[in-house]
Design a protein around this motif. Structure first.
Motif, short mmCIF file in Angstrom:
data_model
loop_
_atom_site.label_atom_id
_atom_site.label_comp_id
_atom_site.label_asym_id
_atom_site.label_seq_id
_atom_site.Cartn_x
_atom_site.Cartn_y
_atom_site.Cartn_z
N PRO A 43 48.35 39.48 40.85
CA PRO A 43 47.93 38.41 39.94
C PRO A 43 46.43 38.45 39.66
CG PRO A 43 48.39 37.53 42.14
CD PRO A 43 48.86 38.95 42.14
N ARG A 44 46.06 38.22 38.41
CA ARG A 44 44.65 38.28 38.03
C ARG A 44 43.83 37.17 38.69
NH1 ARG A 44 46.14 42.25 37.51
NH2 ARG A 44 46.05 43.80 35.85
N ASP A 45 44.49 36.10 39.10
CA ASP A 45 43.76 35.04 39.78
C ASP A 45 43.87 35.15 41.30
OD1 ASP A 45 46.44 34.39 40.00
OD2 ASP A 45 46.21 32.29 39.42
N GLY A 46 44.44 36.25 41.80
CA GLY A 46 44.53 36.45 43.24
C GLY A 46 43.18 36.86 43.82
N ARG A 47 43.02 36.66 45.11
CA ARG A 47 41.80 37.12 45.76
C ARG A 47 41.72 38.63 45.67
NH1 ARG A 47 40.43 34.71 51.47
NH2 ARG A 47 38.61 36.00 51.01
N VAL A 48 40.52 39.13 45.43
CA VAL A 48 40.32 40.54 45.11
C VAL A 48 40.24 41.38 46.38
CG1 VAL A 48 38.72 42.20 44.10
CG2 VAL A 48 39.20 40.04 42.91
N VAL A 49 41.04 42.44 46.42
CA VAL A 49 40.97 43.46 47.46
C VAL A 49 40.67 44.79 46.78
CG1 VAL A 49 42.25 44.78 49.18
CG2 VAL A 49 42.51 42.28 49.07
N VAL A 50 39.62 45.48 47.23
CA VAL A 50 39.26 46.80 46.73
C VAL A 50 39.46 47.81 47.85
CG1 VAL A 50 37.37 48.27 45.91
CG2 VAL A 50 37.65 45.96 44.99
N LEU A 51 40.16 48.89 47.55
CA LEU A 51 40.44 49.94 48.52
C LEU A 51 39.74 51.22 48.07
CD1 LEU A 51 44.32 49.31 48.77
CD2 LEU A 51 42.50 48.24 50.14
N LEU A 52 38.83 51.73 48.90
CA LEU A 52 38.02 52.89 48.53
C LEU A 52 38.40 54.11 49.39
CD1 LEU A 52 34.44 51.36 48.09
CD2 LEU A 52 36.05 52.04 46.31
N HIS A 53 38.80 55.16 48.71
CA HIS A 53 39.19 56.39 49.40
C HIS A 53 37.97 57.28 49.66
CE1 HIS A 53 38.62 59.35 46.15
NE2 HIS A 53 38.94 58.38 45.31
N PRO A 67 51.61 47.81 47.93
CA PRO A 67 52.72 46.88 47.71
C PRO A 67 52.70 45.63 48.60
CG PRO A 67 53.51 49.13 47.62
CD PRO A 67 52.11 49.19 48.14
N PRO A 68 52.50 45.76 49.93
CA PRO A 68 52.48 44.52 50.73
C PRO A 68 51.31 43.60 50.40
CG PRO A 68 52.00 46.45 52.10
CD PRO A 68 52.46 46.96 50.79
N LEU A 69 50.18 44.18 50.01
CA LEU A 69 49.04 43.34 49.64
C LEU A 69 49.33 42.58 48.34
CD1 LEU A 69 46.13 45.81 50.48
CD2 LEU A 69 46.67 43.69 51.69
N VAL A 70 49.95 43.25 47.38
CA VAL A 70 50.33 42.57 46.14
C VAL A 70 51.36 41.49 46.42
CG1 VAL A 70 51.51 42.89 43.92
CG2 VAL A 70 49.72 44.50 44.63
N GLU A 71 52.34 41.81 47.25
CA GLU A 71 53.38 40.83 47.60
C GLU A 71 52.78 39.60 48.26
OE1 GLU A 71 57.52 40.57 50.21
OE2 GLU A 71 56.58 42.51 49.81
N ALA A 72 51.68 39.79 48.98
CA ALA A 72 51.01 38.66 49.64
C ALA A 72 50.15 37.86 48.67
CB ALA A 72 50.17 39.17 50.80
N GLY A 73 50.06 38.29 47.41
CA GLY A 73 49.36 37.50 46.41
C GLY A 73 47.97 37.96 46.04
N TYR A 74 47.57 39.14 46.54
CA TYR A 74 46.23 39.63 46.24
C TYR A 74 46.21 40.42 44.93
CZ TYR A 74 45.38 38.45 51.11
OH TYR A 74 45.28 37.78 52.29
N ARG A 75 45.06 40.43 44.29
CA ARG A 75 44.79 41.36 43.20
C ARG A 75 44.16 42.59 43.84
NH1 ARG A 75 40.29 40.91 38.28
NH2 ARG A 75 40.85 42.90 37.28
N VAL A 76 44.85 43.72 43.77
CA VAL A 76 44.44 44.92 44.49
C VAL A 76 43.96 45.97 43.50
CG1 VAL A 76 45.12 46.65 46.18
CG2 VAL A 76 46.20 44.39 46.22
N LEU A 77 42.73 46.41 43.69
CA LEU A 77 42.13 47.43 42.82
C LEU A 77 41.80 48.67 43.64
CD1 LEU A 77 40.61 44.41 41.91
CD2 LEU A 77 40.38 45.86 39.89
N VAL A 78 42.21 49.81 43.12
CA VAL A 78 42.02 51.07 43.85
C VAL A 78 41.44 52.10 42.88
CG1 VAL A 78 43.07 52.70 45.45
CG2 VAL A 78 44.15 50.47 45.07
N PRO A 79 40.14 52.34 42.92
CA PRO A 79 39.56 53.35 42.02
C PRO A 79 39.70 54.76 42.58
CG PRO A 79 37.83 52.34 43.32
CD PRO A 79 39.12 51.65 43.71
#
Length: 298
Positions: A43-53, A67-79
Motif C-alpha cells: 500500500p502506498r500509505d504503508g510504512r516504508v521499508v527499503v531493502l538494499l542489496h 511477500p511477508p512484508l507486503v502482507e503485513a501492510g508495509y510499502r516495500v521498495l527494493v532498488p
C-alpha cells in the motif's frame, strides 16, 4: 560513460519474481542520469521499508522477504544498484565510485520523497545504506543490518576479503550465480543460480560487480574514509532503533555486528542475533528476516 541495459528477455519467467518493474533516472554529482530499476509493492500509505542489496546480487535476493512484508501492510521498495539487476550498467570499472553509488541511491530516495524509512542493509547495501542513512537521517526511522558494516580503514582486513578482491578484479570468468552459492549454507536450485546470472549476458555487463571489492576503503588515505568517519559520528549518537541479525557462517562479516552493537546507542536492548546463515543471509533465511523485522515493529 558508455552504458549497457540488459535486455528484458533475460528476466522472463524468473522463479518467484513476479513483480512489475519501476524505473527512475538518477544522477550523481559528476554523471549524466542513468536508469535505476526498483520494485515498489504494498500500500502506498504503508510504512516504508527499503531493502538494499550488495555484490554481486540484485533485487532478486529479496524475493522471499518481500511477500511477508507486503502482507503485513508495509510499502516495500527494493532498488537495483546501478550496475546490477535491471538497472543501467556503465561498462568501465572506473565508472563506479563509492561516492557515485551513495549519490545515486540518495537521488532515488529524494526523487520518491521517501520518509520514515525502515532500511535493511547487507554487504555493499550497508556500505551505501549506512552512509545514506547518516547523511539523510531525517528520512530514516529504523536500521536493520545483516552481514554488513561501514568501514573506516581502522581495522584489519580478513585474508578471505583480500582473496575475494583479487578474484573479482582479475578472474577471466566472474560466475555470479556460483558466487552467490559460495556465500550460502543452503544449496541453491539451478534455476535460482541462473536468475542471479540473468543481468549479465556477457562480461561487458559485469564492471559494477567487479568494481565493488576494490572500492572498499581499507587504506586510511582512501578518498571515502572522511565521509565514512563522519557517518560513524552520526551513528555513534543514533538513538533510533538499530538491529543486527547476522549469518554466523560468514567468514568475512559474520562478526562485524559486534562494533555496531557496541557503538550505536539505538542498538541497546534490541533483539540482536546470529543465525545459521551465510553471507547472503537473505537466501538462507529470508522469511525469518522478514518475520523478525515485523516482530521488531518496523
Amino acid at each position: 560513460m558508455d552504458v549497457l541495459r540488459t535486455p528484458d528477455a533475460r528476466f522472463a519467467d524468473l522463479p518467484d519474481y513476479p513483480w512489475a518493474p519501476h524505473y527512475l533516472d538518477v544522477a550523481a554529482s559528476d554523471t549524466e542520469p542513468v536508469r535505476m530499476h526498483y520494485l515498489d509493492e504494498g500500500p502506498r500509505d504503508g510504512r516504508v521499508v527499503v531493502l538494499l542489496h550488495g555484490e554481486p546480487s540484485w533485487s532478486y535476493l529479496y524475493r522471499t522477504m518481500l511477500p511477508p512484508l507486503v502482507e503485513a501492510g508495509y510499502r516495500v521498495l527494493v532498488p537495483d544498484l546501478i550496475g546490477f539487476g535491471k538497472s543501467d550498467k556503465p561498462t568501465k570499472i572506473d565508472d563506479y565510485t563509492y561516492l557515485r553509488h551513495v549519490e545515486w541511491v540518495t537521488a532515488w530516495i529524494e526523487a520518491l520523497d521517501l520518509t520514515d524509512i525502515t532500511v535493511f542493509v547487507q554487504d555493499w547495501g550497508s556500505l551505501i545504506g549506512l552512509r545514506v542513512a547518516a547523511e539523510q537521517e531525517q528520512r530514516f526511522s529504523r536500521i536493520m543490518v545483516g552481514n554488513g558494516f561501514l568501514p573506516t580503514a581502522d581495522r584489519g582486513v580478513p585474508a578471505a576479503f583480500k582473496i575475494w578482491r583479487a578474484f573479482a578484479r582479475y578472474t577471466p570468468v566472474f560466475p555470479t550465480g556460483r558466487i552467490l552459492q559460495t556465500g550460502t549454507v543452503n544449496k541453491l536450485p539451478k534455476e535460482v543460480v541462473k536468475a542471479y546470472d540473468a543481468p549479465y549476458p556477457s562480461a561487458k555487463y559485469q564492471a559494477g560487480a567487479r568494481a565493488f571489492p576494490g572500492l572498499v576503503p581499507t587504506d586510511p588515505d582512501n578518498v571515502a574514509v572522511p565521509a565514512n568517519r563522519a557517518a560513524w559520528e552520526v551513528l555513534c549518537r543514533w538513538e533510533k532503533p538499530f538491529l543486527c541479525v547476522f549469518g554466523a557462517n560468514d567468514l568475512i562479516l559474520g562478526k562485524a555486528d559486534k562494533p555496531l552493537i557496541e557503538n550505536v546507542p539505538g542498538a541497546k536492548g534490541q533483539p540482536h542475533d546470529r543465525i545459521r546463515a551465510g553471507h547472503f543471509i537473505q537466501e538462507d533465511a529470508g522469511p525469518e528476516l522478514a518475520r523478525r523485522m515485523i516482530d521488531w515493529g518496523a
